[in-house]
Design an enzyme around this catalytic site. Sequence first.
Site, mmCIF file in Angstrom:
data_model
loop_
_atom_site.group_PDB
_atom_site.id
_atom_site.type_symbol
_atom_site.label_atom_id
_atom_site.label_comp_id
_atom_site.label_asym_id
_atom_site.label_seq_id
_atom_site.Cartn_x
_atom_site.Cartn_y
_atom_site.Cartn_z
ATOM 1 N N GLY A 148 0.828 -1.199 0.000
ATOM 2 C CA GLY A 148 0.000 0.000 0.000
ATOM 3 C C GLY A 148 0.861 1.248 0.000
ATOM 4 C CB SER A 149 0.255 4.581 1.414
ATOM 5 O OG SER A 149 -0.998 4.663 0.784
ATOM 6 C CB THR A 150 4.408 1.280 3.532
ATOM 7 O OG1 THR A 150 4.120 0.044 2.866
ATOM 8 C CG2 THR A 150 3.488 1.413 4.726
#
Lengths: 648, 379
Positions: free
Chosen positions: A326-328
């Site tokens: 995801g956004s990581t």
Amino acid sequence: MRRSPRDNAISQATISRRGLMLGGLQAAMVVTLTLRMRAMQLERADEYRLLAEGNSVKIRLLPPARGLIHDRNGVLLAGNEQNYRVTITREDAGDVDLVLARLRRLIALGNDEAAEIADELHRRSPNSPITVAERLSWEEFARIAVNAPALPGVTPEVGLSRLYPRGPDFAHVVGYVGAVSDYDLSKIEDPDPVLRIPRFQLGKTGVEAKLEEMLRGKAGTRRVEVNSGGREMRELSREEGTPGANVQLTVDYRLQNYALQRLGDESAAAVVIDCRSGDLLALSSAPAFDPNLFVRGISTRDYRALQDDDHRPLADKSVQGLYPPGSTFKMVSALAALEAGVIGLDDTVYCPGHLEVGGRKFHCWRRAGHGHLNLTQSLEQSCDVFYYDISQKVGIDRIAEMARKLGLGTRHDLPLSAVAQGIAPDKAWKRERYDTDWLIGDTLNASIGQGYVLASPLQLAVMTARLASGREIVPRVVRSIDGVEVPNPEAAPLDIKPEHLAAVRRGMDMVVNSARGTAKGAKIMLAEMRMAGKTGTSQVRNISAAERARGVISNADLPWERRDHALFVCYAPVDNPRYAVALVVEHGGGGSAVAAPIARDILLFALHGGLPPLSAYPSSQRWRIENERRDLDLVDPGLKPDTTPSRA
Amino acid sequence: MSYLESNLKTVPVGWRKILFINWPLVFLLAAVASAGFVMLYSVSGGRPEIWAEPQMKRFGLGMAVMLAAAFVPIWLWRNLSALGYGVALVLLIAVELFGDIGMGAQRWLEIGPLRLQPSELMKITLVMMLAAFYDWLDVDKVSKPQWVAAAAALILVPTALVLRQPDLGTAILLLMGGGVVMFAAGVSLWYFGTVLAAVGGLVFAVLESRGTPWQLLHDYQFRRIDTFLDPGSDPLGAGYNIMQAQIALGSGGWGGRGFMQGTQSRLNFLPEKHTDFIFTTLAEEFGFVGAFSLLMLYALILGFCLHTAMSARDRYSSLVTIGIAGTFFLFFAVNMSMVMGLMPVVGVPLPLVSYGGTAMLILLWAFGIVQSAHVHRPR
């Protein structure tokens, strides 16, 4: 009867003649016997001597004491305990059923077990000992020893068995041992004869399995003389074996314990890594299980329960679990774009809430859009459209290259079970895997850590440590072997411009510490422990256009296994990074709401070396935190380093 | 009146007889028996009370019996021969009727405190009976069929009884022991040739009879033949004893493994280690040197007996001496052949060495008769 002298003389002459003939025959027989003796005793003596030796001399193995496993403080994680057991030998027992019946009056032995033992006794050779019961209490053991005269063929024995004093905390890292199975033997080429000792314990998972040969040691041997019944008469010689090597891991027993407790009932994993040395301080996978169950022989029912649990307690999610980051993953895309020069530090992208590419609408998590954002702001607010935009310019191959540079899509060489490689997808990968062309939509999905991208919590922790330190941190879990430190040279600097790294770090700092940051609720108030991080919320399902039109169903309304994964990666202190944490809560919901607070607590515990003062938390959270702490059942912080010699 | 009686005045009398005893023979017997004590001590694992001490006591008693027998005039023994034979025959029949079962065969008879093995007694009394028979028979009648048949009957009746026990080893010894006396007495060689041919035919018939309802030997006897022919065929079953015995014997090498150091015997790999297989222990622990020495002692005993037989002046003395020596020879030759794999296993002990009271007493008594023949030789 009268007989003439002449008669007598003739008769005596006959007898003498015949007597000499007999004497000759007898002499011939004596010569024959002598020749036979000569042939056997002089000519073939060596051959017979060998046969006699083979008859009477047997080599018995002395199982070596298995090497101990300690944590970084020297606290015992895997040791050996005295195991009192009883064996029975059919040949010596005589009436086996009677002896077993007597034995059952002294120790608890179920009907099924007794039947199993009786069955085994009749299958195996009469002089091989069969284990009747293990792990007897001292009282039971003594009771059998005292009643020995009434129990022919029954031998009380003391052996060593593996014990994991920290219980479930290190179930996945240390793993467990179990009796050697035929399957194990079939896998090993030229197996060590010690493995053929009945019930010899072999590492099955984790460090126990991966460092098996080091931990096992070398078996000693005893040459014993046995009689025709196979019973030992005396020991001819004895050669002590070498105990296995003692292994010290980089993990910290307290931090591991705290992390597991903090993960609670979730299906989750947390990895804590030292940003300087790469030492893994905690590799927690929840829920865990008690490895001692496996050593003692787990019941089918217990095993079934572990296997059927949808939270998968047997899997080590910290290194085996693969999740869309995801956004990581946005730090990767950002650095790839910066390094490729497709975007400057101050360039902005406009986010209207979605981006249309190739006739398809790609949505930002914030339907209203973020407006104009530069790179640090895109991280701070985790804008998706920003990454849809830059990823088209930089291309998937350079993103994948950056991912690998940061430790994603690479199998880290750790002595743990099934360390996952993950996927940092590029065009070649998709061609090989699916035999189809890479599509632009794939790039857009990958840029925000969705689509084909998969990473383990370990890889995310390594990525964070590399970002924080600017060095090519290599994770490690073994600190020393038999007291000899494993060399750990300082990691080389990453091949990334420092100002680019600084920009990303600044973005991560803002995620936690700015008013618009997605993880502002997880802020650490102590300046010397100021934390930087990045939230991630990864979908495990496709959201159809129809659903989007109706309004996306919230996680709370979905069944557990369809909810989003919550992720958070962080490090602290920002100005001089010490530890990095990566945390995944499977189907936990949002990264900022669920994952970030847990990761922060674990990071604080690592930095402070215990529960931090409440002043580390924003004042609004202190009351709740204080309450939560009451439910914790932490291990004694003062555990003494174990000094047991391995020759237990 | 025989030659013997007519020359009585030249025969030693009273205590003087002790000077005329064949002392080298006594010494040789004691030497063999001592080897037996040593071996019995060894196989008992250093516990003399089990076998060695009882054996020594019996040997002492046996020596007394021998000397006493030596003092009894040989003609008296001749006159008692028929009676002895009769008693042994009656006892054999008694065993058949009331005997004890030992090792799968009826061999023992209990008379009060005495445990008697009549077949052992018969081995000697048969020889005495035949010697007396030929002493009585005119020289020119020896090879006449009816007299040969009479002698054969004297042998075959007890042999048949022993075979019924069943004790193949003793039966063979009786047959051959009797044959030795007949041979020495001068029975025509044609008879022996015929018998050998007949035995060959019988062996063939016996082997052919296997598995048929009229099978001539017991199954265990057939199995012994099988394992003799190929001990490896059943290394854990019937062939086990033979294999282990040969391993023990062969592993002794030149000088042996040392007193009480034989792994085969000490660790129970050997069967019947104190009786029929005691020679293997000796060969294992004292090697070729020990085994050959024992064989030489036996050969010397035979030599002294033959010398006594040759120098005797009457048929009974010569024949009984040759017969007893022949029986003694058969004992050790069969036993050694058996453990060395030259013969199938038949239960024959090693004379004077194997543990066994009756056998030793009777054998020493028999040597007493040989001594008597030696002492009462007209000089």
